[in-house]
Scaffold this motif. Structure first.
Motif, PDB file in Angstrom:
ATOM      1  N   PRO A  41      -3.924 -25.527  11.387  1.00 47.31           N
ATOM      2  CA  PRO A  41      -5.205 -26.237  10.786  1.00 47.31           C
ATOM      3  C   PRO A  41      -6.118 -25.560  10.244  1.00 47.31           C
ATOM      4  O   PRO A  41      -6.822 -25.813   9.156  1.00 47.31           O
ATOM      5  CB  PRO A  41      -5.928 -26.808  12.380  1.00 47.31           C
ATOM      6  CG  PRO A  41      -4.552 -26.780  13.288  1.00 47.31           C
ATOM      7  CD  PRO A  41      -3.727 -25.645  12.854  1.00 47.31           C
ATOM      8  N   VAL A  42      -6.208 -24.037  10.313  1.00 43.39           N
ATOM      9  CA  VAL A  42      -7.154 -23.195   9.893  1.00 43.39           C
ATOM     10  C   VAL A  42      -6.687 -23.193   8.351  1.00 43.39           C
ATOM     11  O   VAL A  42      -7.624 -23.370   7.365  1.00 43.39           O
ATOM     12  CB  VAL A  42      -7.117 -21.793  10.373  1.00 43.39           C
ATOM     13  CG1 VAL A  42      -8.054 -20.893   9.687  1.00 43.39           C
ATOM     14  CG2 VAL A  42      -7.600 -22.052  11.777  1.00 43.39           C
ATOM     15  N   VAL A  44      -5.134 -25.168   6.556  1.00 45.26           N
ATOM     16  CA  VAL A  44      -5.449 -26.414   5.951  1.00 45.26           C
ATOM     17  C   VAL A  44      -6.804 -26.443   5.361  1.00 45.26           C
ATOM     18  O   VAL A  44      -7.314 -27.027   4.039  1.00 45.26           O
ATOM     19  CB  VAL A  44      -5.242 -27.721   6.984  1.00 45.26           C
ATOM     20  CG1 VAL A  44      -5.737 -29.026   6.293  1.00 45.26           C
ATOM     21  CG2 VAL A  44      -3.672 -27.914   7.290  1.00 45.26           C
ATOM     22  N   LYS A  45      -7.893 -25.940   6.101  1.00 46.65           N
ATOM     23  CA  LYS A  45      -9.028 -25.977   5.763  1.00 46.65           C
ATOM     24  C   LYS A  45      -9.481 -25.137   4.630  1.00 46.65           C
ATOM     25  O   LYS A  45     -10.273 -25.240   3.816  1.00 46.65           O
ATOM     26  CB  LYS A  45     -10.002 -25.730   7.131  1.00 46.65           C
ATOM     27  CG  LYS A  45     -10.134 -26.674   8.064  1.00 46.65           C
ATOM     28  CD  LYS A  45     -11.055 -26.146   9.206  1.00 46.65           C
ATOM     29  CE  LYS A  45     -10.897 -27.181  10.331  1.00 46.65           C
ATOM     30  NZ  LYS A  45     -11.612 -26.711  11.531  1.00 46.65           N
ATOM     31  N   THR A  46      -8.858 -24.214   4.543  1.00 43.76           N
ATOM     32  CA  THR A  46      -8.990 -23.086   3.419  1.00 43.76           C
ATOM     33  C   THR A  46      -8.476 -23.634   2.011  1.00 43.76           C
ATOM     34  O   THR A  46      -8.856 -23.076   0.965  1.00 43.76           O
ATOM     35  CB  THR A  46      -8.091 -21.799   3.686  1.00 43.76           C
ATOM     36  OG1 THR A  46      -6.550 -21.928   3.609  1.00 43.76           O
ATOM     37  CG2 THR A  46      -8.548 -21.087   5.124  1.00 43.76           C
ATOM     38  N   GLY A  47      -7.743 -24.655   2.148  1.00 43.81           N
ATOM     39  CA  GLY A  47      -7.223 -25.033   0.838  1.00 43.81           C
ATOM     40  C   GLY A  47      -5.956 -24.611   0.345  1.00 43.81           C
ATOM     41  O   GLY A  47      -5.098 -25.202  -0.758  1.00 43.81           O
ATOM     42  N   ASP A  50      -2.847 -27.070   0.376  1.00 39.42           N
ATOM     43  CA  ASP A  50      -3.025 -28.096  -0.680  1.00 39.42           C
ATOM     44  C   ASP A  50      -2.517 -27.306  -2.047  1.00 39.42           C
ATOM     45  O   ASP A  50      -1.853 -28.027  -3.019  1.00 39.42           O
ATOM     46  CB  ASP A  50      -4.642 -28.452  -1.063  1.00 39.42           C
ATOM     47  CG  ASP A  50      -4.969 -29.507   0.035  1.00 39.42           C
ATOM     48  OD1 ASP A  50      -4.193 -30.260   0.515  1.00 39.42           O
ATOM     49  OD2 ASP A  50      -6.315 -29.728  -0.079  1.00 39.42           O
ATOM     50  N   ASP A  67       0.797 -29.474  10.427  1.00 38.89           N
ATOM     51  CA  ASP A  67      -0.146 -28.553  10.496  1.00 38.89           C
ATOM     52  C   ASP A  67      -0.745 -28.346  11.763  1.00 38.89           C
ATOM     53  O   ASP A  67      -1.826 -27.966  11.938  1.00 38.89           O
ATOM     54  CB  ASP A  67      -1.431 -29.155   9.568  1.00 38.89           C
ATOM     55  CG  ASP A  67      -1.820 -30.375  10.283  1.00 38.89           C
ATOM     56  OD1 ASP A  67      -1.381 -30.995  11.169  1.00 38.89           O
ATOM     57  OD2 ASP A  67      -2.910 -30.889   9.572  1.00 38.89           O
ATOM     58  N   SER A 183      -8.551 -14.045   2.154  1.00 35.74           N
ATOM     59  CA  SER A 183      -9.349 -14.728   3.156  1.00 35.74           C
ATOM     60  C   SER A 183      -8.996 -14.562   4.399  1.00 35.74           C
ATOM     61  O   SER A 183     -10.040 -15.014   5.166  1.00 35.74           O
ATOM     62  CB  SER A 183      -9.209 -16.442   3.055  1.00 35.74           C
ATOM     63  OG  SER A 183      -8.137 -16.765   3.385  1.00 35.74           O
TER      64      SER A 183
END
Length: 396
Positions: A41-42, A44-47, A50, A67, A183
């Protein structure tokens, strides 16, 4: 003469922004069909997820994303990833993340082809045949799992860390893009970097070390000594991230045959009992494992000292070897890691931990790669010293 076997991915791609051409590289390998991305999940949040999905779709790949990866993965999350991959009718698996996500992906790729669940195979540490293709895309610089035939999986029923060790789970392709590590927070950068350092150093102390693995390990140590503090405190420094990405990958390639030794035995013990993060466990143990191996690894450790940047001119071999131990301790402290497990456990647990270190087959497996046997007395001493953070005045 030693007989050694070298395992490495069929293809390794290393480069800044290389991930944006991942579809092209996969096609070049003759891999087609639907991609299953295993991540967490982490990320996914960073982009980042995608970014990879878009790159794959640009080259015509269908994609589904699992995820729900997690740190220190167990057999349950591996089964969940495998069931997702089966339901989505995936053709190959991409592990995107740190060592945990890639380790889950390695298992899920096998279970796309094989029946049953993770635990059915984990008890034997292997799979009977090669599963679906595996693409490893690391977002940390530590485990080197993108280039190894290992996957560390915890047994959910008792919390014991097990592992797969078989060429069937070696990634078909490792794609290492240092921009994916930019990151990483400082603490994660430090702990994963300590893991890579442990791989390089423990490989040099293993009985199957050889000129090929020595060269890779020493260069990895040199790169980590140069780059880890910069990467921790100046996270957007791309040069430091490139060096750490190389070092992690190289250390993973190095230990693939010789294996890793007592430091990882301690780390897996602490991880099983106290759930100490793997990189921290390795860091806690590393200088103490080096002292433990001093007598028969002195010349190798003198070379480590030079790689660490220690000034060894005029020193005896023993003095240089000791400088390597203190150099590692200082490097760890420079990035905020104290080589002691006191914050995680109790000193009175040492007899229990020593018994685990000498009785559990998941721990004693490491001594098959070691040059010297492990006794309960030595385990107690190692655990005591690594609890107290005490170096010097050796009693082994």
């Amino acid at each position: 003469m030693k007989e050694v076997q070298y395992y490495t991915p069929q293809k390794i791609v290393f480069g800044v922004n290389a991930v944006d051409k991942i579809g092209q590289y996969i096609k070049e390998m003759g891999i087609s069909g639907k991609a299953i991305i295993v991540t967490d999940p982490v990320l996914v949040k960073t982009g980042m997820v995608d970014r990879v999905v878009e790159a794959l779709k640009k080259d015509g790949f269908a994609v589904a994303v699992f995820d729900q990866g997690k740190p220190e993965p167990d057999n349950i999350v591996c089964d969940e990833a495998a069931e997702f991959a089966r339901k989505e009718a995936g053709n190959f698996v991409i592990g995107l993340g740190g060592g945990s996500a890639i380790d889950i992906a390695k298992v899920a790729a096998q279970l796309l082809v094989l029946p049953g669940k993770t635990e059915d195979y984990l008890v034997n540490t292997s799979f009977p045949k090669k599963g679906a293709p595996i693409i490893a895309v690391p977002t940390t610089s530590g485990t080197g799992t993108e280039c190894t035939m290992y996957s560390v999986i915890t047994f959910a029923k008792d919390g014991i860390k097990g592992f797969f060790g078989t060429p069937t789970i070696l990634p078909d392709m490792a794609l290492v893009d240092p921009t994916l590590t930019l990151s990483m927070p400082p603490k994660v950068t430090a702990s994963t970097g300590a893991d890579a350092l442990a791989h390089a150093i423990e490989t040099l102390m293993a009985k199957q070390e050889n000129p090929f693995t020595d060269a890779i390990s020493l260069k990895a140590i040199e790169l980590i000594a140069e780059a880890l503090p910069v990467a921790v405190y100046e996270g957007n420094n791309l040069e430091a991230r490139v060096k750490m990405s190389y070092a992690s990958m190289m250390a993973g390639k190095a230990f693939n045959d010789p294996g890793i030794v007592e430091g990882h035995a301690i780390a897996h013990t602490l991880g099983s009992v106290y759930h100490v993060p793997h990189g921290i466990g390795c860091a806690v143990a590393l200088p103490h494992a080096m002292e433990y191996n001093m007598g028969h690894c002195m010349e190798k450790m003198a070379l480590m000292a030079k790689a660490l940047g220690q000034k060894t001119d005029g020193m005896t071999v023993r003095e240089a070897a000791q400088a390597a131990v203190y150099g590692v301790k200082q490097l760890l402290e420079d990035v905020g890691i104290t080589p002691s497990w006191a914050p995680f456990g109790k000193k009175e647990d040492i007899p229990m931990l020593a018994e685990m270190m000498t009785e559990s087959p998941w721990i004693t497996a490491f001594y098959g790669w070691s040059k010297r046997p492990m006794t309960k007395e030595a385990a107690v001493e190692l655990l005591t010293r690594s609890y107290e953070g005490r170096l010097g005045d050796r009693l082994y």
